[in-house]
Design an enzyme around this catalytic site. Structure first.
Site, PDB file in Angstrom:
ATOM      1  N   LYS A  13       3.397  34.114  10.938  1.00 24.13           N
ATOM      2  CA  LYS A  13       2.281  34.205   9.983  1.00 24.13           C
ATOM      3  C   LYS A  13       1.760  32.836   9.576  1.00 24.13           C
ATOM      4  O   LYS A  13       0.560  32.593   9.559  1.00 24.13           O
ATOM      5  CB  LYS A  13       2.736  34.898   8.683  1.00 24.13           C
ATOM      6  CG  LYS A  13       3.069  36.352   8.791  1.00 24.13           C
ATOM      7  CD  LYS A  13       3.327  36.947   7.405  1.00 24.13           C
ATOM      8  CE  LYS A  13       4.497  36.340   6.669  1.00 24.13           C
ATOM      9  NZ  LYS A  13       5.821  36.680   7.209  1.00 24.13           N
ATOM     10  N   ARG A  88       3.016  41.731  -0.977  1.00 23.56           N
ATOM     11  CA  ARG A  88       4.204  42.229  -0.293  1.00 23.56           C
ATOM     12  C   ARG A  88       4.710  43.525  -0.908  1.00 23.56           C
ATOM     13  O   ARG A  88       5.655  44.129  -0.377  1.00 23.56           O
ATOM     14  CB  ARG A  88       5.325  41.195  -0.439  1.00 23.56           C
ATOM     15  CG  ARG A  88       5.532  40.290   0.732  1.00 23.56           C
ATOM     16  CD  ARG A  88       6.552  39.251   0.331  1.00 23.56           C
ATOM     17  NE  ARG A  88       7.306  38.768   1.438  1.00 23.56           N
ATOM     18  CZ  ARG A  88       7.079  37.579   2.028  1.00 23.56           C
ATOM     19  NH1 ARG A  88       6.102  36.804   1.637  1.00 23.56           N
ATOM     20  NH2 ARG A  88       7.841  37.190   3.010  1.00 23.56           N
ATOM     21  N   ARG A 127      14.573  27.999  13.897  1.00 30.15           N
ATOM     22  CA  ARG A 127      13.814  27.330  12.851  1.00 30.15           C
ATOM     23  C   ARG A 127      14.751  26.768  11.784  1.00 30.15           C
ATOM     24  O   ARG A 127      14.496  25.712  11.220  1.00 30.15           O
ATOM     25  CB  ARG A 127      12.834  28.323  12.209  1.00 30.15           C
ATOM     26  CG  ARG A 127      11.950  27.692  11.150  1.00 30.15           C
ATOM     27  CD  ARG A 127      10.878  28.627  10.669  1.00 30.15           C
ATOM     28  NE  ARG A 127      11.394  29.675   9.795  1.00 30.15           N
ATOM     29  CZ  ARG A 127      10.664  30.642   9.278  1.00 30.15           C
ATOM     30  NH1 ARG A 127       9.388  30.721   9.584  1.00 30.15           N
ATOM     31  NH2 ARG A 127      11.193  31.545   8.487  1.00 30.15           N
ATOM     32  N   ARG A 133      15.473  25.681   6.523  1.00 32.45           N
ATOM     33  CA  ARG A 133      15.240  26.649   5.436  1.00 32.45           C
ATOM     34  C   ARG A 133      16.538  27.347   5.083  1.00 32.45           C
ATOM     35  O   ARG A 133      17.204  27.899   5.960  1.00 32.45           O
ATOM     36  CB  ARG A 133      14.179  27.674   5.869  1.00 32.45           C
ATOM     37  CG  ARG A 133      12.802  27.299   5.368  1.00 32.45           C
ATOM     38  CD  ARG A 133      11.774  28.295   5.798  1.00 32.45           C
ATOM     39  NE  ARG A 133      12.010  29.650   5.290  1.00 32.45           N
ATOM     40  CZ  ARG A 133      11.086  30.601   5.330  1.00 32.45           C
ATOM     41  NH1 ARG A 133       9.901  30.350   5.847  1.00 32.45           N
ATOM     42  NH2 ARG A 133      11.349  31.798   4.860  1.00 32.45           N
ATOM     43  N   ARG A 144      15.873  40.115   4.598  1.00 32.70           N
ATOM     44  CA  ARG A 144      14.406  39.947   4.539  1.00 32.70           C
ATOM     45  C   ARG A 144      13.715  40.968   5.433  1.00 32.70           C
ATOM     46  O   ARG A 144      12.678  41.529   5.067  1.00 32.70           O
ATOM     47  CB  ARG A 144      14.028  38.519   4.955  1.00 32.70           C
ATOM     48  CG  ARG A 144      14.258  37.507   3.824  1.00 32.70           C
ATOM     49  CD  ARG A 144      14.463  36.088   4.329  1.00 32.70           C
ATOM     50  NE  ARG A 144      13.364  35.585   5.124  1.00 32.70           N
ATOM     51  CZ  ARG A 144      13.503  34.650   6.080  1.00 32.70           C
ATOM     52  NH1 ARG A 144      14.678  34.138   6.338  1.00 32.70           N
ATOM     53  NH2 ARG A 144      12.457  34.228   6.743  1.00 32.70           N
TER      54      ARG A 144
HETATM   55  P1  ADP Z   1       9.201  35.151   5.541  1.00 38.31           P
HETATM   56  O1  ADP Z   1       7.969  35.977   5.643  1.00 38.31           O
HETATM   57  O2  ADP Z   1       9.594  34.527   6.845  1.00 38.31           O
HETATM   58  O3  ADP Z   1      10.363  35.904   4.936  1.00 38.31           O
HETATM   59  P2  ADP Z   1       7.985  33.421   3.431  1.00 38.31           P
HETATM   60  O4  ADP Z   1       7.939  31.939   3.510  1.00 38.31           O
HETATM   61  O5  ADP Z   1       6.690  34.145   3.484  1.00 38.31           O
HETATM   62  O6  ADP Z   1       8.962  33.873   4.608  1.00 38.31           O
HETATM   63  O7  ADP Z   1       8.757  33.849   2.080  1.00 38.31           O
HETATM   64  C1  ADP Z   1      10.000  33.314   1.744  1.00 38.31           C
HETATM   65  C2  ADP Z   1      10.542  33.970   0.465  1.00 38.31           C
HETATM   66  O8  ADP Z   1       9.659  33.687  -0.622  1.00 38.31           O
HETATM   67  C3  ADP Z   1      10.669  35.486   0.491  1.00 38.31           C
HETATM   68  O9  ADP Z   1      11.876  35.911   1.095  1.00 38.31           O
HETATM   69  C4  ADP Z   1      10.633  35.791  -1.018  1.00 38.31           C
HETATM   70  O10 ADP Z   1      11.860  35.512  -1.636  1.00 38.31           O
HETATM   71  C5  ADP Z   1       9.608  34.800  -1.519  1.00 38.31           C
HETATM   72  N1  ADP Z   1       8.234  35.360  -1.500  1.00 38.31           N
HETATM   73  C6  ADP Z   1       7.195  34.921  -0.764  1.00 38.31           C
HETATM   74  N2  ADP Z   1       6.098  35.651  -0.983  1.00 38.31           N
HETATM   75  C7  ADP Z   1       6.449  36.608  -1.891  1.00 38.31           C
HETATM   76  C8  ADP Z   1       5.770  37.689  -2.511  1.00 38.31           C
HETATM   77  N3  ADP Z   1       4.492  37.956  -2.250  1.00 38.31           N
HETATM   78  N4  ADP Z   1       6.468  38.440  -3.395  1.00 38.31           N
HETATM   79  C9  ADP Z   1       7.743  38.201  -3.676  1.00 38.31           C
HETATM   80  N5  ADP Z   1       8.465  37.212  -3.122  1.00 38.31           N
HETATM   81  C10 ADP Z   1       7.823  36.416  -2.223  1.00 38.31           C
END
Ligand code: ADP
Length: 191
Positions: A13, A88, A127, A133, A144
């Site tokens: 993404k 989300r 990654r 990370r 996740r």
């Molecule tokens: P990925 O999609 O690979 O899990 P992201 O970088 O998009 O990684 O998100 C990392 C973390 O940030 C998520 O696991 C969550 O804890 C938090 N996060 C990101 N966006 C949201 C959201 N819209 N609502 C709640 N938590 C979020």
């Protein structure tokens, strides 16, 4: 132009979001990146978010919604924005609807990158080595993915019913995937 890019963890993404946003001259807003920036700066928001992120849980909606609201109120997002990683949850969908309607605009499209969940675990573990990370470990990746299936995948149907959904195969070369997204976006009217 107001766009959302969705997809399971590791779907690419963030990479695609940047290319697409640059193309339209709008900011790519990644909630994950904003949380990580806050964590590394040690802000109160970062301290709060880290508790959830490290175990792969979602940060509570109230916290995330406020953060996104503040970000899309910034001047660079006035012409539009691309959201990566938000909404989300169904509650976040409603909140975003309110934010967009309030400004008199509409959501133009929701791009979903489809990938095989097993295939991307390897990508995420790699990654972890290059980007370090803390949530890219086997156990947290599985959580996740599970949460994505339970909380986020149902959003796909919501946006499909609204006629906004664009599903793009996320496997292949980065440039190929970008081209697929542009081809799909070409056919939608821009606002
Ligand atoms: P990925 O999609 O690979 O899990 P992201 O970088 O998009 O990684 O998100 C990392 C973390 O940030 C998520 O696991 C969550 O804890 C938090 N996060 C990101 N966006 C949201 C959201 N819209 N609502 C709640 N938590 C979020």
């Amino acid at each position: 132009m107001r766009l959302i890019v969705m997809g399971p963890p590791g779907a690419g993404k963030g990479t695609q979001a940047t290319f697409v946003a640059d193309h339209f001259g709008i900011p790519a807003i990644s909630t994950g990146d904003i949380f990580r920036a806050n964590v590394s700066q040690g802000t109160a928001l970062g301290v709060e978010a880290k508790r959830y992120m490290d175990s792969g849980e979602y940060v509570p909606d109230e916290v995330t919604n406020l953060m996104v609201r503040a970000r899309i109120d910034e001047p660079d997002a006035a012409p539009g924005f691309l959201l990566d990683g938000y909404p989300r949850t169904l509650a976040q969908v409603e909140e975003l609807d309110g934010m967009i309607t309030y400004t008199g605009h509409v959501l133009d499209a929701v791009v979903v990158l489809t990938v095989d969940q097993d295939a991307v675990v390897e990508r995420l573990l790699q990654r972890a080595e290059t980007e370090g990370r803390t949530d890219d470990t086997g156990e947290v990746i599985r959580r996740r993915q599970e949460l994505y299936g339970e909380e986020t995948a149902p959003l796909i149907d919501v946006y499909r019913r609204r006629g906004l959904l664009i599903e793009v195969d996320g496997l292949g070369e980065i440039s190929e995937v970008t081209q697929r997204i542009f081809d799909a976006l070409d056919v939608i009217p821009q606002s």
